[in-house]
Write a protein that holds these residues in place. Structure first.
Motif, PDB file in Angstrom:
ATOM      1  N   LYS A 146       0.859  -1.175   0.000  1.00 40.27           N
ATOM      2  CA  LYS A 146       0.000   0.000   0.000  1.00 40.27           C
ATOM      3  C   LYS A 146       0.902   1.233   0.000  1.00 40.27           C
ATOM      4  N   ALA A 147       0.319   2.380  -0.276  1.00 43.64           N
ATOM      5  CA  ALA A 147       1.124   3.597  -0.336  1.00 43.64           C
ATOM      6  C   ALA A 147       0.348   4.779   0.232  1.00 43.64           C
ATOM      7  N   THR A 148       1.093   5.731   0.760  1.00 42.41           N
ATOM      8  CA  THR A 148       0.568   7.038   1.123  1.00 42.41           C
ATOM      9  C   THR A 148       1.423   8.075   0.418  1.00 42.41           C
ATOM     10  N   VAL A 149       0.877   9.252   0.249  1.00 43.12           N
ATOM     11  CA  VAL A 149       1.593  10.343  -0.404  1.00 43.12           C
ATOM     12  C   VAL A 149       1.605  11.538   0.541  1.00 43.12           C
ATOM     13  N   THR A 150       2.764  12.146   0.685  1.00 44.29           N
ATOM     14  CA  THR A 150       2.910  13.345   1.503  1.00 44.29           C
ATOM     15  C   THR A 150       3.384  14.478   0.605  1.00 44.29           C
ATOM     16  N   PHE A 151       2.682  15.596   0.648  1.00 39.78           N
ATOM     17  CA  PHE A 151       3.050  16.775  -0.130  1.00 39.78           C
ATOM     18  C   PHE A 151       3.727  17.786   0.781  1.00 39.78           C
ATOM     19  N   LEU A 152       4.737  18.451   0.264  1.00 40.41           N
ATOM     20  CA  LEU A 152       5.425  19.511   0.993  1.00 40.41           C
ATOM     21  C   LEU A 152       5.259  20.805   0.220  1.00 40.41           C
ATOM     22  N   GLY A 153       4.936  21.882   0.911  1.00 39.66           N
ATOM     23  CA  GLY A 153       4.672  23.158   0.266  1.00 39.66           C
ATOM     24  C   GLY A 153       5.940  23.909  -0.088  1.00 39.66           C
ATOM     25  N   LEU A 154       6.344  23.857  -1.331  1.00 36.09           N
ATOM     26  CA  LEU A 154       7.527  24.596  -1.770  1.00 36.09           C
ATOM     27  C   LEU A 154       7.262  26.093  -1.871  1.00 36.09           C
ATOM     28  N   THR A 155       5.998  26.487  -1.973  1.00 33.86           N
ATOM     29  CA  THR A 155       5.635  27.904  -1.971  1.00 33.86           C
ATOM     30  C   THR A 155       5.012  28.280  -0.627  1.00 33.86           C
ATOM     31  N   GLY A 156       5.292  27.490   0.382  1.00 36.71           N
ATOM     32  CA  GLY A 156       4.788  27.755   1.720  1.00 36.71           C
ATOM     33  C   GLY A 156       3.471  27.047   1.980  1.00 36.71           C
ATOM     34  N   VAL A 157       2.940  27.309   3.157  1.00 40.01           N
ATOM     35  CA  VAL A 157       1.666  26.721   3.565  1.00 40.01           C
ATOM     36  C   VAL A 157       0.734  27.844   3.995  1.00 40.01           C
ATOM     37  N   ASP A 158      -0.541  27.535   4.052  1.00 39.16           N
ATOM     38  CA  ASP A 158      -1.550  28.523   4.425  1.00 39.16           C
ATOM     39  C   ASP A 158      -2.698  27.787   5.097  1.00 39.16           C
ATOM     40  N   GLY A 159      -3.628  28.526   5.635  1.00 35.13           N
ATOM     41  CA  GLY A 159      -4.770  27.936   6.328  1.00 35.13           C
ATOM     42  C   GLY A 159      -4.604  28.058   7.824  1.00 35.13           C
ATOM     43  N   PRO A 160      -5.685  27.886   8.566  1.00 36.76           N
ATOM     44  CA  PRO A 160      -5.635  28.051  10.018  1.00 36.76           C
ATOM     45  C   PRO A 160      -4.612  27.149  10.702  1.00 36.76           C
ATOM     46  N   ALA A 161      -4.373  25.977  10.155  1.00 30.64           N
ATOM     47  CA  ALA A 161      -3.410  25.043  10.747  1.00 30.64           C
ATOM     48  C   ALA A 161      -2.255  24.755   9.789  1.00 30.64           C
ATOM     49  N   GLY A 162      -2.078  25.602   8.776  1.00 35.03           N
ATOM     50  CA  GLY A 162      -1.016  25.374   7.795  1.00 35.03           C
ATOM     51  C   GLY A 162      -1.253  24.121   6.974  1.00 35.03           C
ATOM     52  N   GLN A 163      -2.513  23.793   6.748  1.00 36.47           N
ATOM     53  CA  GLN A 163      -2.851  22.541   6.084  1.00 36.47           C
ATOM     54  C   GLN A 163      -2.916  22.640   4.567  1.00 36.47           C
ATOM     55  N   TRP A 164      -2.932  23.843   4.009  1.00 37.96           N
ATOM     56  CA  TRP A 164      -3.069  24.016   2.570  1.00 37.96           C
ATOM     57  C   TRP A 164      -1.774  24.539   1.967  1.00 37.96           C
ATOM     58  N   LEU A 165      -1.635  24.330   0.692  1.00 34.18           N
ATOM     59  CA  LEU A 165      -0.474  24.819  -0.041  1.00 34.18           C
ATOM     60  C   LEU A 165      -0.612  26.321  -0.254  1.00 34.18           C
TER      61      LEU A 165
END
Length: 181
Positions: free
Chosen positions: A94-113
Motif C-alpha cells: 500500500k502507499a501514502t503520499v505526503t506533499f510539501l509546500g515549496l511555496t509555503g503553507v496557508d490555512g488556520p493550521a497550515g494545512q493548505w499549499l
C-alpha cells in the motif's frame, strides 16, 4: 632522547589533546533516516489537459472566493508508479503520499499549499489538495492509503479562500513523497 621515547611522548600529547576536546561537547545531534530498496519510479500526470507535472486550476472569478472557506476552480492529477523495474514489487503493498509546500503553507493550521508570493499575487487564497476518496490531504501529512498501486494514485486540487480573496496570480508548487509499504 631516543626515537621510541619521542614517539611515546608525542602519542601521549595527542591523546591528552583529543581527550580534552571530546569532553568539551555542548550538545548532541541525532541523525535519522532510512535506506530503502525501492526502485519504483513515480511520474506525474495531469488529467486537465496540461503538461505532465502541471495542474491547471483555471481562472476563477473573485466573487467565488469572497469569504473564508469558499472554494473555486479545480484540477485533477495522478501519480503513476512504474513497476517495470524487477526490484519494484508492488504485490500486497500500500502507499501514502505526503506533499510539501515549496511555496509555503496557508490555512488556520497550515494545512493548505500557499501560493507563490510574486508581485501582485492573489491574497487570502490557498490550494487545497484532496485524495481519490475526496478527503483533504493536509500539507506535510500522509494521505489516506492507496491499495491498488498498479492503478494511478488520483488527486484533485482547488483554490480555497482564507478570507476575502484579492485578484492576481495564484500559483503554487509542491514536492511529494510516495511511501510504499
Amino acid at each position: 632522547m631516543n626515537v621510541l621515547t619521542r614517539a611515546a611522548l608525542l602519542t601521549m600529547a595527542c591523546t591528552a589533546g583529543l581527550t580534552s576536546y571530546a569532553q568539551a561537547a555542548d550538545g548532541e545531534i541525532n541523525f535519522t533516516g532510512s535506506i530503502t530498496n525501492s526502485t519504483c519510479a513515480i511520474s506525474v500526470g495531469d488529467t486537465t489537459g496540461g503538461i505532465a507535472g502541471e495542474v491547471k486550476l483555471g481562472t476563477v472569478p473573485l466573487g467565488s472566493l469572497a469569504a473564508a472557506g469558499n472554494v473555486g476552480g479545480g484540477g485533477a492529477f495522478s501519480l503513476f508508479i512504474d513497476d517495470s523495474d524487477a526490484a519494484c514489487d508492488l504485490t500486497g503493498k500500500k502507499a501514502t503520499v505526503t506533499f510539501l509546500g515549496l511555496t509555503g503553507v496557508d490555512g488556520p493550521a497550515g494545512q493548505w499549499l500557499g501560493v507563490d508570493k510574486v508581485t501582485g499575487h492573489a491574497t487570502n487564497v490557498a490550494i487545497q489538495l484532496k485524495d481519490a476518496k475526496g478527503n483533504e490531504v493536509r500539507v506535510s501529512e500522509p494521505s489516506s492509503e492507496y491499495l491498488q498501486l498498479k492503478e494511478p494514485l488520483r488527486f484533485t486540487a482547488n483554490y480555497i479562500a482564507t478570507g476575502k480573496a484579492t485578484a492576481g496570480p495564484a500559483n503554487g508548487k509542491a514536492a511529494f513523497t510516495v511511501n510504499i509499504q
